[in-house]
Design an enzyme around this catalytic site. Structure first.
Site, PDB file in Angstrom:
ATOM      1  N   CYS A   6      56.844  41.534  56.802  1.00  0.00           N
ATOM      2  CA  CYS A   6      56.077  42.787  56.942  1.00  0.00           C
ATOM      3  C   CYS A   6      55.705  43.396  55.603  1.00  0.00           C
ATOM      4  CB  CYS A   6      56.887  43.798  57.754  1.00  0.00           C
ATOM      5  SG  CYS A   6      58.418  44.257  56.932  1.00  0.00           S
ATOM      6  N   ASP A  11      57.588  45.086  53.647  1.00  0.00           N
ATOM      7  CA  ASP A  11      58.361  46.285  53.332  1.00  0.00           C
ATOM      8  C   ASP A  11      59.419  45.963  52.276  1.00  0.00           C
ATOM      9  OD1 ASP A  11      56.884  47.620  55.157  1.00  0.00           O
ATOM     10  OD2 ASP A  11      58.366  47.525  56.755  1.00  0.00           O
ATOM     11  N   CYS A  21      58.807  50.625  56.702  1.00  0.00           N
ATOM     12  CA  CYS A  21      58.775  51.189  58.047  1.00  0.00           C
ATOM     13  C   CYS A  21      59.843  52.258  58.261  1.00  0.00           C
ATOM     14  CB  CYS A  21      58.901  50.089  59.085  1.00  0.00           C
ATOM     15  SG  CYS A  21      60.573  49.653  59.472  1.00  0.00           S
ATOM     16  N   CYS A  61      64.253  44.981  60.585  1.00  0.00           N
ATOM     17  CA  CYS A  61      64.281  46.208  59.781  1.00  0.00           C
ATOM     18  C   CYS A  61      65.720  46.487  59.355  1.00  0.00           C
ATOM     19  CB  CYS A  61      63.727  47.379  60.579  1.00  0.00           C
ATOM     20  SG  CYS A  61      62.162  47.040  61.403  1.00  0.00           S
TER      21      CYS A  61
HETATM   22 FE1  FES Z   1      59.214  45.887  58.038  1.00  0.00          FE
HETATM   23 FE2  FES Z   1      60.604  47.411  59.656  1.00  0.00          FE
HETATM   24  S1  FES Z   1      58.611  46.627  59.977  1.00  0.00           S
HETATM   25  S2  FES Z   1      61.235  46.556  57.807  1.00  0.00           S
END
Ligand code: FES
Length: 158
Positions: free
Chosen positions: A36, A38, A65, A109
């Site tokens: 993602c 992140d 997120c 996550c």
């Molecule tokens: Fe990437 Fe939650 S969507 S850590």
């Protein structure tokens, strides 16, 4: 249930705990999720109790997120007083604390938080960064070599 999880996560996000760089940290860990994009960084401060090294405080910065932020907020609270081994053995569903078990779609996550914690426990990153540095700033290409991106080797099914 996922809805309850969302409600609790929203509550946690209203007042996230332990957000921000820790100036006097002993260790810091940074990870990024290749899935993602992140990123999460966690700082740890250690102390000693009864001859054992324990976590005195933890803080985090997240670029990503809301679930990761909510879990990191919970995790940095429940890490206080844990030994290195206790902290290392915490699973994403334990790190989420009062949020309850992570819904399947959100497990990665929690794994982001778990990996940042492990990276900080391993102490592979340089300790405290200059106050002017931010996690977002570190997303820019850097030649300092201080930022370690650890891909998550999770086995989620998305
Ligand atoms: Fe990437 Fe939650 S969507 S850590």
């Amino acid at each position: 249930m996922p809805d309850e999880f969302e409600d609790r996560a929203r509550e946690a996000l209203a007042q996230p705990k332990n957000v921000g760089e820790m100036e006097d940290a002993d260790s810091v860990g940074t990870v990024g999720s290749p899935d993602c994009g992140d990123m999460l960084r966690m700082w740890l401060k250690f102390t000693e109790k009864d001859g054992k090294k324990i976590i005195d405080r933890a803080s985090f910065q997240a670029f990503g997120c809301q679930t990761a932020i909510a879990v990191a907020s919970m995790a940095t609270e429940l890490l206080k007083g844990k030994t290195m081994d206790e902290a290392r053995n915490l699973k994403p569903n334990e790190l989420s604390g009062d949020l309850g078990p992570l819904p399947p779609m959100k497990i990665h996550c929690g794994q982001l938080v778990e990996q940042a914690l492990k990276s900080a426990l391993d102490g592979k990153d340089a300790p405290a960064k200059p106050a002017t540095e931010t996690l977002a700033g570190n997303l820019q290409p850097s030649s300092s070599g201080k930022i370690k991106i650890v891909p998550l080797d999770d086995d989620h099914d998305s």
